[in-house]
Structure formats: structure tokens, C-alpha cells
Design an enzyme around this catalytic site. Structure first.
Site, PDB file in Angstrom:
ATOM      1  N   ARG A 175       0.760  -1.318   0.002  1.00  0.00           N
ATOM      2  CA  ARG A 175       0.061   0.048   0.093  1.00  0.00           C
ATOM      3  C   ARG A 175       0.840   1.475   0.096  1.00  0.00           C
ATOM      4  O   ARG A 175       0.291   2.567   0.636  1.00  0.00           O
ATOM      5  CB  ARG A 175      -0.904  -0.120   1.329  1.00  0.00           C
ATOM      6  CG  ARG A 175      -1.889  -1.288   1.401  1.00  0.00           C
ATOM      7  CD  ARG A 175      -2.850  -1.214   0.123  1.00  0.00           C
ATOM      8  NE  ARG A 175      -3.444  -2.326   0.182  1.00  0.00           N
ATOM      9  CZ  ARG A 175      -3.327  -3.575  -0.428  1.00  0.00           C
ATOM     10  NH1 ARG A 175      -2.153  -3.578  -1.316  1.00  0.00           N
ATOM     11  NH2 ARG A 175      -4.235  -4.592  -0.436  1.00  0.00           N
ATOM     12  N   SER A 224     -10.615  -0.067   3.306  1.00  0.00           N
ATOM     13  CA  SER A 224     -10.087  -0.714   4.607  1.00  0.00           C
ATOM     14  C   SER A 224      -9.308   0.057   5.246  1.00  0.00           C
ATOM     15  O   SER A 224      -8.695   0.930   4.767  1.00  0.00           O
ATOM     16  CB  SER A 224      -9.164  -1.717   4.133  1.00  0.00           C
ATOM     17  OG  SER A 224      -9.584  -2.840   3.219  1.00  0.00           O
ATOM     18  N   GLU A 294      -4.513   2.410   6.990  1.00  0.00           N
ATOM     19  CA  GLU A 294      -4.537   2.477   5.508  1.00  0.00           C
ATOM     20  C   GLU A 294      -5.233   3.612   4.941  1.00  0.00           C
ATOM     21  O   GLU A 294      -4.816   4.084   3.909  1.00  0.00           O
ATOM     22  CB  GLU A 294      -5.212   1.200   5.085  1.00  0.00           C
ATOM     23  CG  GLU A 294      -4.968   0.857   3.585  1.00  0.00           C
ATOM     24  CD  GLU A 294      -5.306  -0.378   2.983  1.00  0.00           C
ATOM     25  OE1 GLU A 294      -5.988  -0.757   2.141  1.00  0.00           O
ATOM     26  OE2 GLU A 294      -5.191  -1.309   3.887  1.00  0.00           O
TER      27      GLU A 294
END
Length: 302
Positions: A175, A224, A294
Site C-alpha cells: 500500500r 479498509s 491504511e
């Protein structure tokens, strides 16, 4: 064309510039403050010229559909760039390649690939954001990530220069990428493998059904909330810490999937961020694992 605001150093643009432009109108949580300047360029040249003339001291943030974003209640200083539909074109190229504008939605890219008999991009069906956002954050789902399909991408840098980056330059990790602050991904070239459209379509339907069954898709939410820690699942840690359904103000941890936060009505961005921090505290207290955000949090608190 908008005239230059000589007091702020915001230059002219063929597209639109709106002072105090609402971000809550389109980001998934439907809350948070406005952009000081909300900019929608008409094309790459327009964006490039705008950024080249913009005061270097003014920050620039690219926002797609805001599916992975908490905009704090005080709003975002500087310029927020939102690419319009003119940046959402998708074309099929030789060698099982798909060229997608930065504003193209993941589901649309996957569908175009399916129709062309290109496999390997099905996971984009499960990513609720734009191609540009997926490339920037190495978005992933169902065992694949952007780095698995990216060939190269075109960026407009903060100083207005246009660069084409090959995959290696992104220095991808989980990520995360090496894309610098203020740079905007305007196009991506993806590559898959030959496949049968019916088989590809069936896999996309499976992904859609799995998402529908497990995620709060019809709620005001984000993607998320926390990164999965090495060897673990964030949602399991959140659940084990007793946070399922936990509420602060108008924000709630989803009962359906505990790695999602919800705006259940009248939540402020502060409610959502405070809830996330409380979840992190409880998880650390319970398991000793420090969850990392995130979801990107931007802007100023009121």
C-alpha cells in the site's frame, strides 16, 4: 477560463477552479471540510500548465472518488485536484495491454479487459477507486496488487513536468509507492494475459458477490481502515479486541466487517478518526499489535 487570483498565486485554468469546493459531496464518508481550491483540469496539458504556474509554496493533493480518505473537518489547505471524466478513457492495446486514464474506475478497467479477453485484471473489480489511486497506493485485493499488472504510468509532477514512470520506479511495497507529494497520476498502462471472457466474467462476479457478502458496500464508509499486519488480518485483531459495533458520535465500527468504519448519521471526520484511534488503542492493549492506518487522513482539524 478562470482568472488568476493574484492574492493567492492560483493561476488560470481551462477547466474549473472553485474556492471552498466541497469534498464531502463526493468522498465516500460524506463528511469533512472543503478544499481551499478545488481544481478540475480539462486535460493533461491544462493540468501541467496550471501546476507549472502555481506558487510552489501551495500544496497539491489529488483526490479520486475519496474511497480511501478521511477529510478532516477544517478542510484541506491549498489545491485539491479532481480529474474529471475526460481523464477516464480506457483503450485496449496490443500485447494484452489496457491503457486507462487516471480517473477511470477499477471496475470499468476490469470490465474492458474482460470484454477484450484479457485476464489478470479481475481483482480491480474489488477495488472501489480510480486507476490513479490504485497505482499511487499499490491497491490490492483477492491476492493481487497494482504492481502485478502495471507496465508504466504517466505523472504530472508538482512543478508541471510530465513524466512516464516504468514499474520499477514506483518502488512498491504494501500500500505504498515512491510517488511524491503533489504529483498526479493521469494515466496507467496495465498488462494481463490472454483469457476467455466468460471465465474472466465469472471470476469478476465471484469477487463482486464476495464483496457484497462481507463488506458494508451500501453504507457511508471508506475502504479498509487499517493495513493488515505481517502474518495477520486487521479485521480479526479488531474483532478480538471487542470493537465490533463500537461507536463514537456518528461513527461506528462495521458489524459486517470490522476493518470498515461507518458514518451512521451525522458523523464528523473527527468522530471517524477518533474511533479509528480508539480501535488502534484497544487492539494494541489486547494483542500488542500496533495497527497502521491504511485510510489516508488529510486536512486540518477544526
Amino acid at each position: 477560463m478562470n482568472m488568476t487570483d493574484t492574492c493567492t498565486g492560483v493561476p488560470p485554468l481551462e477547466g474549473t477552479v472553485k474556492r471552498g469546493g466541497s469534498l464531502a459531496d463526493f468522498i465516500w464518508f460524506r463528511c469533512g471540510g472543503p478544499a481551499e481550491w478545488l481544481v478540475r483540469p480539462t486535460d493533461v496539458e491544462d493540468l501541467s500548465q496550471f501546476l507549472s504556474q502555481l506558487d510552489p509554496a501551495i500544496s497539491v493533493l489529488a483526490v479520486g472518488v475519496g474511497s480511501n480518505l478521511i477529510v478532516r473537518d477544517g478542510g484541506v489547505r491549498g489545491v485539491v485536484v479532481r480529474l474529471p471524466k475526460s481523464f477516464a478513457e480506457i483503450t485496449i492495446e496490443e500485447g494484452n495491454r489496457v491503457r486507462a486514464g487516471g480517473a477511470a474506475m477499477g471496475i470499468t478497467v476490469a470490465s474492458k479487459a474482460r470484454d477484450a479477453g484479457i485476464a489478470g485484471l479481475e481483482f480491480l473489480r474489488g477495488i472501489p477507486g480510480t486507476a490513479g489511486g490504485a497505482v499511487r497506493m499499490n491497491a490490492g485485493a483477492y491476492g493481487r496488487e497494482a504492481q502485478d499488472i502495471l507496465v508504466e504510468a504517466t505523472l504530472v509532477m508538482r512543478d508541471g513536468t510530465v513524466e512516464v514512470w516504468p514499474l520499477e520506479r514506483f518502488e512498491y511495497s504494501y500500500r505504498h509507492s515512491a510517488v511524491p507529494a503533489g504529483a498526479i497520476i493521469v494515466e496507467a498502462l496495465f498488462e494481463g494475459v490472454p483469457g476467455d471472457p466468460e471465465t474472466i466474467g465469472a471470476e469478476m462476479e465471484r469477487i463482486a458477490a464476495e464483496r457484497e457478502a462481507s463488506q458494508p458496500l451500501r453504507s457511508r464508509t471508506g475502504g479498509s481502515t487499517f493495513k493488515n499486519p505481517p502474518g495477520g488480518k486487521a479485521w480479526q485483531l479488531v474483532d478480538a479486541a471487542g470493537c465490533r459495533g463500537l461507536t463514537i458520535g456518528g461513527a461506528q465500527v462495521s458489524e459486517k466487517h470490522t476493518n470498515f468504519l461507518l458514518n451512521i448519521g451525522g458523523a464528523t471526520a473527527a468522530d471517524i478518526e477518533a474511533l479509528g484511534d480508539e480501535v488502534r488503542r484497544r487492539v494494541f492493549e489486547h494483542s500488542g499489535v500496533e495497527l497502521e492506518w491504511e485510510i489516508q487522513r488529510v486536512g486540518d482539524a477544526e
